[in-house]
Design an enzyme around this catalytic site. Sequence first.
Site, PDB file in Angstrom:
ATOM      1  N   CYS A   1       0.840  -1.183   0.000  1.00 54.07           N
ATOM      2  CA  CYS A   1       0.000   0.000   0.000  1.00 54.07           C
ATOM      3  C   CYS A   1       0.884   1.244   0.000  1.00 54.07           C
ATOM      4  O   CYS A   1       1.990   1.221   0.532  1.00 54.07           O
ATOM      5  CB  CYS A   1      -0.935   0.083   1.196  1.00 54.07           C
ATOM      6  SG  CYS A   1      -1.938  -1.381   1.415  1.00 54.07           S
TER       7      CYS A   1
ATOM      8  N   LYS B   1       8.013 -16.084 -14.019  1.00 55.91           N
ATOM      9  CA  LYS B   1       7.649 -15.002 -14.954  1.00 55.91           C
ATOM     10  C   LYS B   1       6.343 -15.355 -15.643  1.00 55.91           C
ATOM     11  O   LYS B   1       5.448 -14.540 -15.754  1.00 55.91           O
ATOM     12  CB  LYS B   1       8.726 -14.853 -16.022  1.00 55.91           C
ATOM     13  CG  LYS B   1       9.795 -13.833 -16.021  1.00 55.91           C
ATOM     14  CD  LYS B   1       9.746 -12.543 -15.357  1.00 55.91           C
ATOM     15  CE  LYS B   1       9.453 -12.522 -13.918  1.00 55.91           C
ATOM     16  NZ  LYS B   1      10.475 -12.088 -13.024  1.00 55.91           N
TER      17      LYS B   1
ATOM     18  N   TRP C   1      -3.152  -2.632  -1.508  1.00 51.15           N
ATOM     19  CA  TRP C   1      -2.948  -4.040  -1.837  1.00 51.15           C
ATOM     20  C   TRP C   1      -3.608  -4.798  -0.691  1.00 51.15           C
ATOM     21  O   TRP C   1      -3.161  -4.710   0.449  1.00 51.15           O
ATOM     22  CB  TRP C   1      -1.458  -4.367  -1.928  1.00 51.15           C
ATOM     23  CG  TRP C   1      -1.206  -5.779  -2.338  1.00 51.15           C
ATOM     24  CD1 TRP C   1      -1.145  -6.271  -3.615  1.00 51.15           C
ATOM     25  CD2 TRP C   1      -0.976  -6.896  -1.476  1.00 51.15           C
ATOM     26  NE1 TRP C   1      -0.902  -7.618  -3.592  1.00 51.15           N
ATOM     27  CE2 TRP C   1      -0.787  -8.035  -2.299  1.00 51.15           C
ATOM     28  CE3 TRP C   1      -0.915  -7.069  -0.087  1.00 51.15           C
ATOM     29  CZ2 TRP C   1      -0.544  -9.310  -1.784  1.00 51.15           C
ATOM     30  CZ3 TRP C   1      -0.673  -8.331   0.415  1.00 51.15           C
ATOM     31  CH2 TRP C   1      -0.495  -9.431  -0.420  1.00 51.15           C
TER      32      TRP C   1
ATOM     33  N   HIS D   1      11.441 -38.160  -9.869  1.00 57.48           N
ATOM     34  CA  HIS D   1      11.023 -38.334  -8.473  1.00 57.48           C
ATOM     35  C   HIS D   1       9.616 -37.796  -8.243  1.00 57.48           C
ATOM     36  O   HIS D   1       9.230 -37.559  -7.105  1.00 57.48           O
ATOM     37  CB  HIS D   1      12.031 -37.667  -7.539  1.00 57.48           C
ATOM     38  CG  HIS D   1      13.401 -38.249  -7.673  1.00 57.48           C
ATOM     39  ND1 HIS D   1      13.728 -39.510  -7.209  1.00 57.48           N
ATOM     40  CD2 HIS D   1      14.514 -37.775  -8.288  1.00 57.48           C
ATOM     41  CE1 HIS D   1      14.987 -39.770  -7.509  1.00 57.48           C
ATOM     42  NE2 HIS D   1      15.490 -38.738  -8.169  1.00 57.48           N
TER      43      HIS D   1
ATOM     44  N   LYS E   1       4.508  -4.297  -6.798  1.00 59.63           N
ATOM     45  CA  LYS E   1       5.930  -4.282  -7.129  1.00 59.63           C
ATOM     46  C   LYS E   1       6.788  -4.423  -5.881  1.00 59.63           C
ATOM     47  O   LYS E   1       7.849  -5.027  -5.907  1.00 59.63           O
ATOM     48  CB  LYS E   1       6.249  -2.967  -7.853  1.00 59.63           C
ATOM     49  CG  LYS E   1       7.685  -2.832  -8.317  1.00 59.63           C
ATOM     50  CD  LYS E   1       7.954  -3.709  -9.509  1.00 59.63           C
ATOM     51  CE  LYS E   1       9.411  -3.730  -9.907  1.00 59.63           C
ATOM     52  NZ  LYS E   1       9.754  -4.971 -10.617  1.00 59.63           N
TER      53      LYS E   1
ATOM     54  N   ASN F   1      -0.677   1.911   6.143  1.00 62.08           N
ATOM     55  CA  ASN F   1       0.131   0.891   5.472  1.00 62.08           C
ATOM     56  C   ASN F   1       0.657  -0.015   6.572  1.00 62.08           C
ATOM     57  O   ASN F   1       1.140   0.468   7.592  1.00 62.08           O
ATOM     58  CB  ASN F   1       1.272   1.611   4.726  1.00 62.08           C
ATOM     59  CG  ASN F   1       2.274   0.663   4.103  1.00 62.08           C
ATOM     60  OD1 ASN F   1       2.033  -0.528   4.006  1.00 62.08           O
ATOM     61  ND2 ASN F   1       3.393   1.206   3.679  1.00 62.08           N
ATOM     62  N   GLY F   2       0.545  -1.333   6.392  1.00 55.61           N
ATOM     63  CA  GLY F   2       1.013  -2.273   7.416  1.00 55.61           C
ATOM     64  C   GLY F   2      -0.107  -3.219   7.801  1.00 55.61           C
ATOM     65  O   GLY F   2      -1.135  -3.302   7.116  1.00 55.61           O
TER      66      GLY F   2
ATOM     67  N   ARG G   1       3.216  -0.234  -5.212  1.00 49.21           N
ATOM     68  CA  ARG G   1       3.040  -0.831  -3.885  1.00 49.21           C
ATOM     69  C   ARG G   1       1.686  -1.505  -3.730  1.00 49.21           C
ATOM     70  O   ARG G   1       1.373  -2.060  -2.672  1.00 49.21           O
ATOM     71  CB  ARG G   1       3.179   0.248  -2.801  1.00 49.21           C
ATOM     72  CG  ARG G   1       4.505   0.961  -2.814  1.00 49.21           C
ATOM     73  CD  ARG G   1       4.510   2.078  -1.812  1.00 49.21           C
ATOM     74  NE  ARG G   1       4.619   1.590  -0.457  1.00 49.21           N
ATOM     75  CZ  ARG G   1       5.760   1.410   0.198  1.00 49.21           C
ATOM     76  NH1 ARG G   1       6.898   1.684  -0.399  1.00 49.21           N
ATOM     77  NH2 ARG G   1       5.774   0.964   1.429  1.00 49.21           N
TER      78      ARG G   1
ATOM     79  N   GLU H   1      12.858 -19.229 -12.405  1.00 46.81           N
ATOM     80  CA  GLU H   1      12.548 -17.859 -12.811  1.00 46.81           C
ATOM     81  C   GLU H   1      11.636 -17.847 -14.051  1.00 46.81           C
ATOM     82  O   GLU H   1      10.693 -17.053 -14.131  1.00 46.81           O
ATOM     83  CB  GLU H   1      13.858 -17.090 -13.070  1.00 46.81           C
ATOM     84  CG  GLU H   1      13.711 -15.690 -13.597  1.00 46.81           C
ATOM     85  CD  GLU H   1      12.917 -14.729 -12.694  1.00 46.81           C
ATOM     86  OE1 GLU H   1      12.612 -15.074 -11.547  1.00 46.81           O
ATOM     87  OE2 GLU H   1      12.581 -13.642 -13.184  1.00 46.81           O
TER      88      GLU H   1
ATOM     89  N   GLU I   1       3.172 -15.395 -13.140  1.00 51.08           N
ATOM     90  CA  GLU I   1       2.729 -14.129 -12.533  1.00 51.08           C
ATOM     91  C   GLU I   1       2.086 -13.177 -13.532  1.00 51.08           C
ATOM     92  O   GLU I   1       1.241 -12.374 -13.156  1.00 51.08           O
ATOM     93  CB  GLU I   1       3.859 -13.439 -11.777  1.00 51.08           C
ATOM     94  CG  GLU I   1       4.969 -12.909 -12.615  1.00 51.08           C
ATOM     95  CD  GLU I   1       6.083 -12.257 -11.793  1.00 51.08           C
ATOM     96  OE1 GLU I   1       5.795 -11.701 -10.741  1.00 51.08           O
ATOM     97  OE2 GLU I   1       7.239 -12.319 -12.242  1.00 51.08           O
TER      98      GLU I   1
END
Length: 608
Positions: free
Chosen positions: A2, A485, A74, A504, A603, A100-101, A27, A481, A488
Amino acid sequence: MCGIIGYAGPKNIESILLVGLERLSYRGYDSSGIAIISDGELSYWKKTGKIRELEKMLRNLSIKGSIGIGHTRWATHGEPNEMNAHPHLGPNKKVAIVHNGIIENFSVLKEELIKNGHIFRSDTDTEIVAHLIESYMDLGLVQAVESATTHLKGSYAIAAIAEAEPDKIVVCRHGSPLIIGLGKGENLVSSDINAILPHTKQIVLLEDDELAVITPSKVTYKIINGKAITKKSQHIRWDALTQEKSGYETFMLKEIFEQPNVIRQLISKMVVADKQIKLKHIKLGQKDLASITRIIIQACGTSWHAGLYTKYLMENYARILTEVDISSEFRYRQMLTHGNDVVLALSQSGETADTLACLREAKSKYFKVLALVNVKGSSIDRESDGVMYSYAGQEVGVASTKNYVAQLVAMYLFSLHMGRIKKLISPQELAEKISEIKRIPDHIEHILAQTDKIKAIAKKYANSQEFLFIGRGVNYPSALEGALKLKEISYIHATGYPAGELKHGPIALIDSKLPVVCIAPKTHTYEKMLSNIQEVRSRKGRTIIVASESDTELPKYADDLITIPDVSEDLTPILVAVPLQILAYEIATQLGCDVDQPRNLAKSVTVE
Ligand code: F6R
């Protein structure tokens, strides 16, 4: 998570708050809102969705006022809808706050307040704080905020305004960042320097458990429930970062194409005269560095993948035992120290809550803490004993691209440096390796020229339900990675695996519908990868193979082939990252996804 913005001054408040929110949207961007005091009356507007939705809503209103706060959210507590968007108000709508928090004891507090007759409009933890502040307003806004904080457990940055005191914003923090901007006849507050810089370069960093009272003409400081304090301001030397797409359709695409220049710039900052590596801000002398016996890397997400890559290099070139831990795991385990341990935090934003918490915990246990960050002035930058920068420039796209590749290059150079300090690498070897890495930007340009070919492959597989990515050794992190990518930004389920682990368990997934991205450039595990690819093909898996250009064998086994220039093994992950970014990007855009701001993400992850 946020983002908070607050403004006290004579300028167009609506526009200042909206532009600030846009700059903070990395954010969180699931809903946003503003509250303003105009002619002694408190008004507020909130909207679900991206900031542009709020902007549309406000477009034809002529909002006036000299005190206002804004928030981009967020969601933590309560789904992302208008009711849960900030600002939140007290029961009589006389106080508005943005937060925020996370208030960890919110359910206990809520129950108590409900027993006392409070009725809540939202599912958020924040609304409790607004109710508490309003209930203490007889004491005045500053004391009301202070009294409210005595009930709170968890982390918070709060900005509050009240109809009864229409000339000020009261802000305080505990665990979440707040920065004050000092202007001429105007003052600001925000979660991030970058939202302040377009207005002033004179800033004050509020520390934990401090409170500030912001009016257009002055800012005063005190300890929460304590004495008044004075705080020194500092002048920021860099300019406000611009967010321009420069002709590209999206920030992500722009950032993918910026990679050659980012790497050129990074190498020019870290390499001297083609033969030496310099770490200007690391603050540890060669002797200290040489005496390190263990490196514990802390990171999350993509930065964690860069950390996994670093382990291979650091152990290979410098023979330093290197552990890599996901910060949210490490911080709740015993941090055992023996010998000369160093914690190395990797973070693009420098604000990731778990990584920051690990760093603080490690410092409290007397570990030396180093960091590699992209954002200068970020909390991790400020709080580390020594720092390296990835010099990737502002990364706006939520999915990390150019910073990941910059992290790999920076860690490659750092590992070589450590190897050289420990005399495990000769000056000549170092010069040869530097000369090779200097060719990487050209190789990336060569890969970028294959975008249309990768786009065609993406088209073919865009409707797949899931993907598997496999790689070995230095390219096991590449598999993780590549999968991250893709998932997301396209919302397609994708898993990355070390190829040797296929048998396995995950091999059970393989059938004729499953695309398997096989990362198999020429490395010392190439033959093993070849066998793994055969295993995939025997089960009719569809193979998209990433191979070295000189490879004549692998094309025979590829349903689709992507090639990268031939480079030494340890540099292959740097090149492999690029076509995997493009593949993910092209699949996601085929599916009509918002690649710059994918759903549910932010982000910078500033809450646990
Ligand atoms: C994925 C991505 C995230 C971040 C992670 C850590 O593309 O960007 O996984 O890597 O949230 O963020 P930083 O590096 O800012 O600590």
